[in-house]
Write a protein that holds these residues in place. Sequence first.
Motif, PDB file in Angstrom:
ATOM      1  N   SER A 170     -29.825 -53.312 -65.357  1.00 19.00           N
ATOM      2  CA  SER A 170     -30.764 -52.922 -64.294  1.00 19.00           C
ATOM      3  C   SER A 170     -31.501 -51.649 -64.706  1.00 19.00           C
ATOM      4  N   LEU A 171     -32.806 -51.636 -64.426  1.00 21.06           N
ATOM      5  CA  LEU A 171     -33.630 -50.482 -64.791  1.00 21.06           C
ATOM      6  C   LEU A 171     -33.281 -49.256 -63.954  1.00 21.06           C
ATOM      7  N   ALA A 172     -32.940 -49.451 -62.702  1.00 17.66           N
ATOM      8  CA  ALA A 172     -32.715 -48.328 -61.793  1.00 17.66           C
ATOM      9  C   ALA A 172     -31.364 -47.649 -61.997  1.00 17.66           C
ATOM     10  N   LEU A 175     -33.432 -59.965 -61.111  1.00 20.63           N
ATOM     11  CA  LEU A 175     -32.199 -60.724 -60.944  1.00 20.63           C
ATOM     12  C   LEU A 175     -31.486 -60.194 -59.704  1.00 20.63           C
ATOM     13  N   ASP A 176     -31.285 -61.048 -58.745  1.00 29.45           N
ATOM     14  CA  ASP A 176     -30.588 -60.674 -57.512  1.00 29.45           C
ATOM     15  C   ASP A 176     -31.220 -59.445 -56.852  1.00 29.45           C
ATOM     16  N   GLY A 177     -32.561 -59.389 -56.888  1.00 29.34           N
ATOM     17  CA  GLY A 177     -33.278 -58.284 -56.258  1.00 29.34           C
ATOM     18  C   GLY A 177     -33.349 -57.012 -57.076  1.00 29.34           C
ATOM     19  N   LYS A 178     -32.864 -57.047 -58.322  1.00 28.93           N
ATOM     20  CA  LYS A 178     -32.876 -55.861 -59.185  1.00 28.93           C
ATOM     21  C   LYS A 178     -33.726 -56.142 -60.418  1.00 28.93           C
ATOM     22  N   GLU A 205     -13.286 -69.641 -54.437  1.00 30.12           N
ATOM     23  CA  GLU A 205     -14.128 -70.307 -53.442  1.00 30.12           C
ATOM     24  C   GLU A 205     -13.925 -71.817 -53.520  1.00 30.12           C
ATOM     25  N   LYS A 206     -13.993 -72.480 -52.353  1.00 28.72           N
ATOM     26  CA  LYS A 206     -13.847 -73.946 -52.325  1.00 28.72           C
ATOM     27  C   LYS A 206     -14.913 -74.619 -53.172  1.00 28.72           C
ATOM     28  N   ARG A 207     -16.156 -74.158 -53.003  1.00 25.04           N
ATOM     29  CA  ARG A 207     -17.278 -74.676 -53.791  1.00 25.04           C
ATOM     30  C   ARG A 207     -17.921 -73.489 -54.499  1.00 25.04           C
ATOM     31  N   PRO A 208     -17.410 -73.151 -55.681  1.00 25.00           N
ATOM     32  CA  PRO A 208     -17.959 -71.977 -56.383  1.00 25.00           C
ATOM     33  C   PRO A 208     -19.458 -72.118 -56.643  1.00 25.00           C
ATOM     34  N   VAL A 209     -20.180 -71.059 -56.301  1.00 30.24           N
ATOM     35  CA  VAL A 209     -21.625 -71.016 -56.503  1.00 30.24           C
ATOM     36  C   VAL A 209     -21.921 -69.881 -57.487  1.00 30.24           C
ATOM     37  N   PRO A 210     -22.686 -70.152 -58.555  1.00 30.50           N
ATOM     38  CA  PRO A 210     -23.019 -69.060 -59.484  1.00 30.50           C
ATOM     39  C   PRO A 210     -23.797 -67.953 -58.771  1.00 30.50           C
ATOM     40  N   ARG A 211     -23.405 -66.698 -59.011  1.00 21.84           N
ATOM     41  CA  ARG A 211     -24.126 -65.548 -58.465  1.00 21.84           C
ATOM     42  C   ARG A 211     -24.011 -64.396 -59.443  1.00 21.84           C
ATOM     43  N   TRP A 212     -24.848 -63.373 -59.195  1.00 17.42           N
ATOM     44  CA  TRP A 212     -24.868 -62.206 -60.072  1.00 17.42           C
ATOM     45  C   TRP A 212     -23.798 -61.208 -59.656  1.00 17.42           C
ATOM     46  N   TYR A 213     -23.082 -60.704 -60.660  1.00 18.22           N
ATOM     47  CA  TYR A 213     -22.046 -59.691 -60.454  1.00 18.22           C
ATOM     48  C   TYR A 213     -22.352 -58.469 -61.323  1.00 18.22           C
ATOM     49  N   SER A 214     -21.835 -57.331 -60.912  1.00 14.70           N
ATOM     50  CA  SER A 214     -22.030 -56.088 -61.666  1.00 14.70           C
ATOM     51  C   SER A 214     -20.808 -55.783 -62.520  1.00 14.70           C
ATOM     52  N   LYS A 215     -21.069 -55.306 -63.731  1.00 15.58           N
ATOM     53  CA  LYS A 215     -20.013 -54.796 -64.605  1.00 15.58           C
ATOM     54  C   LYS A 215     -19.859 -53.296 -64.412  1.00 15.58           C
ATOM     55  N   LEU A 223     -25.266 -56.623 -65.660  1.00 15.82           N
ATOM     56  CA  LEU A 223     -25.132 -57.746 -64.728  1.00 15.82           C
ATOM     57  C   LEU A 223     -24.774 -59.019 -65.479  1.00 15.82           C
ATOM     58  N   TYR A 224     -23.999 -59.875 -64.825  1.00 14.33           N
ATOM     59  CA  TYR A 224     -23.673 -61.174 -65.406  1.00 14.33           C
ATOM     60  C   TYR A 224     -23.597 -62.205 -64.291  1.00 14.33           C
TER      61      TYR A 224
END
Length: 162
Positions: A82-84, A66-69, A97-107, A89-90
């Motif tokens: 994340s394993l490392a 997910l998102d390179g992790k 944002e004007k046009r919100p795009v779903p992306r991965w965020y860290s808790k 992550l969520y």
Amino acid sequence: MAEKEQPKGGLHFVGKKNELIEEKRSFRTLEGRDVLIIYHQGVFHAMDSYCYHAGGMLQNGDIEELDGKLCIICPKHKYKISLAEGEGLYKGTDPTEKRPVPRWYSKGVKQRIHTVTETNGDVYVKLSEDQNWIESDYFQGEKGKVARATAALKDSNKSIAS
């Protein structure tokens, strides 16, 4: 595999490399802490074996990138870790944002991660020495058994009610 008496705070022998590779996922109790050892894509990882969210067993969770992790997905409630780093992550959107795009965020770090080393075909785990409380600590030890049982009971009551 029975745990051998080993000094606290040191390296703990957890198995032979070829056996752990074949198993892919192994559960060990080290110094009273339940640890999951994972072999994935040529790398060993070790983390607390119960999900920080509600104590779900991570051993049977899927592993996805997910998102390179590389992350393990808790089979109980689908929390992503994340394993490392043990980061929770969520996926979300930024409403500013004007046009919100779903992306991965860290808790932030939620799951305790332990160090894995391999020497001459023997694999060892060194438990994390981080003194800060990490959420997965809640489900460890004798108190953790009670907390896991309580969480499981709440889940079964929710299932019955719905």
